[in-house]
Scaffold this active site. Structure first.
Site, PDB file in Angstrom:
ATOM      1  N   HIS A 133       0.862  -1.182   0.000  1.00 19.20           N
ATOM      2  CA  HIS A 133       0.000   0.000   0.000  1.00 19.20           C
ATOM      3  C   HIS A 133       0.897   1.229   0.000  1.00 19.20           C
ATOM      4  O   HIS A 133       2.014   1.205   0.518  1.00 19.20           O
ATOM      5  CB  HIS A 133      -0.882  -0.026   1.258  1.00 19.20           C
ATOM      6  N   ASP A 210       2.856  -4.652   8.161  1.00 20.14           N
ATOM      7  CA  ASP A 210       1.574  -3.973   8.001  1.00 20.14           C
ATOM      8  C   ASP A 210       0.490  -5.045   8.018  1.00 20.14           C
ATOM      9  O   ASP A 210       0.335  -5.808   7.066  1.00 20.14           O
ATOM     10  CB  ASP A 210       1.559  -3.194   6.682  1.00 20.14           C
ATOM     11  N   GLN A 213      -4.712  -5.611   6.614  1.00 22.53           N
ATOM     12  CA  GLN A 213      -5.630  -6.536   5.951  1.00 22.53           C
ATOM     13  C   GLN A 213      -5.605  -7.917   6.592  1.00 22.53           C
ATOM     14  O   GLN A 213      -6.229  -8.851   6.076  1.00 22.53           O
ATOM     15  CB  GLN A 213      -5.268  -6.645   4.459  1.00 22.53           C
ATOM     16  N   LYS A 236     -11.157  -1.068   9.585  1.00 19.89           N
ATOM     17  CA  LYS A 236     -11.326  -2.258   8.741  1.00 19.89           C
ATOM     18  C   LYS A 236     -11.743  -3.484   9.551  1.00 19.89           C
ATOM     19  O   LYS A 236     -12.033  -4.539   8.981  1.00 19.89           O
ATOM     20  CB  LYS A 236     -10.025  -2.557   7.980  1.00 19.89           C
ATOM     21  N   CYS A 376      -4.480   2.355  -3.916  1.00 20.68           N
ATOM     22  CA  CYS A 376      -3.263   2.809  -3.235  1.00 20.68           C
ATOM     23  C   CYS A 376      -2.154   1.766  -3.354  1.00 20.68           C
ATOM     24  O   CYS A 376      -1.352   1.584  -2.428  1.00 20.68           O
ATOM     25  CB  CYS A 376      -3.526   3.144  -1.771  1.00 20.68           C
TER      26      CYS A 376
END
Length: 418
Positions: A133, A210, A213, A236, A376
């Site tokens: 991202h 990261d 997700q 999210k 992104c």
């Protein structure tokens, strides 16, 4: 409704999410397939936010009146919940930010200002991947520009996986930090954490993951990951916007400098110098996102009550079904892994020569909400020679009927554009 093994009680869960009853465009009930961008919020989270503002609203810490004490207990209680959710060794390793982007930028700036052995400078290297991202690309580009460090990255294979064939050239003795996504937001790829972390540890590099997700969709154990930092966001994972998390190893948080200065992060202040509070407050300058943290705590309670392992199994079944059904659509090409193995619940695709924005607009007219663009993650689109993709992304309230609606909608798109 199509029955698949491993599904949750979708009808019961959907009753917790008021927005999923929304009717749009001539009476069509919304089919929400944009969960990689943001999830919907259950009543339990909405109620927690309302109760905080109606009954407990005050600034946290230092206040001695009852509202301040209640607000502080709720805010710090949310930290306890997040720490348990990710299996952090200590609650003091959980830093609240406003989103994952801020968490990633926080680490980049820490390392830019750090003393040895953590300092990034012109003699060092930074390693990322081509599937990141933008929030995990731009901060490292900025740090490299400011310090003269060299930015390197892993490329992608034709099937949407990381190409680790040159891992010893990408992660070298000069590497100070390796930062990569656990699950791709555009392709759904689940990355091989163990191999990357092992190589980073062999050369003494720090690792930042990261997990934006991943945290909403699967069990997240920061100790098992073996990373030094883990970042994710609340909106999210059924929480409100405006709240993110950075987890970091205690000894690193003690050694690294703060990025933002102001109230709350200090121990003492004089006109000549200041000393800093211990972590996590050292990195939480100013009034924090109090209500948002309370909402995130409620989201953690909600997800935990269902079970992250059960959510992961549900999404795997839905994703496997979606890949099978999308294979029936003529001229549709999935960008990324084409099986449900080692992949998350976001599926990006192109449909013939129809521009993804046109696909998304026609689907919207049928009440189907998807995301279009480069998500992104423009380097991924450049890698595969496409201007953009249409992305359908699923969550714990997604059903096989949602997948069927998407496939029927894509047939309508094809007919519309002839």
């Amino acid at each position: 409704m199509t029955q698949l093994p491993g599904l949750l009680d979708i009808e019961a869960i959907r009753k917790d999410f008021p927005l999923l009853d929304r009717v749009v465009h001539d009476g069509k009930k919304i089919v929400y397939l944009d969960n990689a961008a943001t999830s919907q919020k259950p009543r339990q989270v909405l109620d927690a936010l309302n109760e905080y503002y109606e009954q407990h609203n005050a600034n946290v810490h230092r206040g001695v009146h009852v509202l301040a004490e209640e607000a502080t207990a709720l805010y710090e209680g949310a930290r306890d919940k997040v720490a348990a959710f990710i299996n952090a060794p200590s609650r003091d390793e959980v830093i609240f930010t406003k989103n994952a982007s801020e968490s990633l930028n926080l680490v980049a700036n820490m390392l830019g200002w750090a003393d040895e052995p953590y300092r990034v400078d012109r003699e060092t290297e930074i390693a990322i991947t081509e599937m990141e991202h933008h929030s995990n690309i731009v901060p490292w580009q900025l740090l490299a520009q400011r310090t003269g460090a060299k930015l390197k990255w892993f490329g992608l294979t034709d099937d949407g996986r990381l190409d680790l064939s040159d891992i010893e050239e990408v992660i070298t003795e000069k590497t100070k930090i390796v930062s990569f996504t656990l699950v791709s937001n555009i392709m759904g790829t689940v990355n091989p954490v163990e191999a990357i972390v092992r190589r980073a540890q062999d050369v003494g590099a720090l690792v930042l993951i990261d997990a934006s997700q991943a945290a909403p969709h699967m069990p997240l154990d920061v100790q098992a990951l073996g990373a030094d930092f883990v970042a994710f966001t609340g909106h999210k994972m059924c929480g409100p916007t405006g709240i993110g998390v950075l987890w970091g190893r205690q000894e690193l948080l003690e050694d690294l400098p703060p990025f933002l200065g102001g109230g709350e992060m200090i121990e003492t202040v004089s006109m000549h110098a200041s000393t800093y509070a211990p972590a996590p407050h050292k990195f939480e300058a100013g009034t924090p996102p109090i209500a948002q943290a309370v909402g995130l705590g409620a989201a953690v309670d909600y997800l935990t009550s269902i079970g992250m392992d059960k959510i992961a199994a549900h999404e795997h079944a839905i994703t496997e079904y979606a890949i099978k059904r999308l294979a029936e659509v003529p001229d549709l090409r999935i960008i990324g892994p084409t099986t449900a193995e080692d992949r998350g619940a976001a599926i990006s695709f192109v449909l013939g020569d129809i521009h993804p924005h046109d696909v998304g607009q026609v689907l919207d007219e049928q009440g189907i909400a998807v995301r279009v663009g480069h998500h992104c993650a423009r380097p991924v689109c450049l890698r595969y020679g496409i201007p953009a993709t249409t992305r359908a992304s699923f969550y714990l309230y997604s059903s096989p009927a949602d997948v069927d609606a998407l496939v029927d909608g894509l047939e309508h798109v094809r007919n519309f554009f002839g």
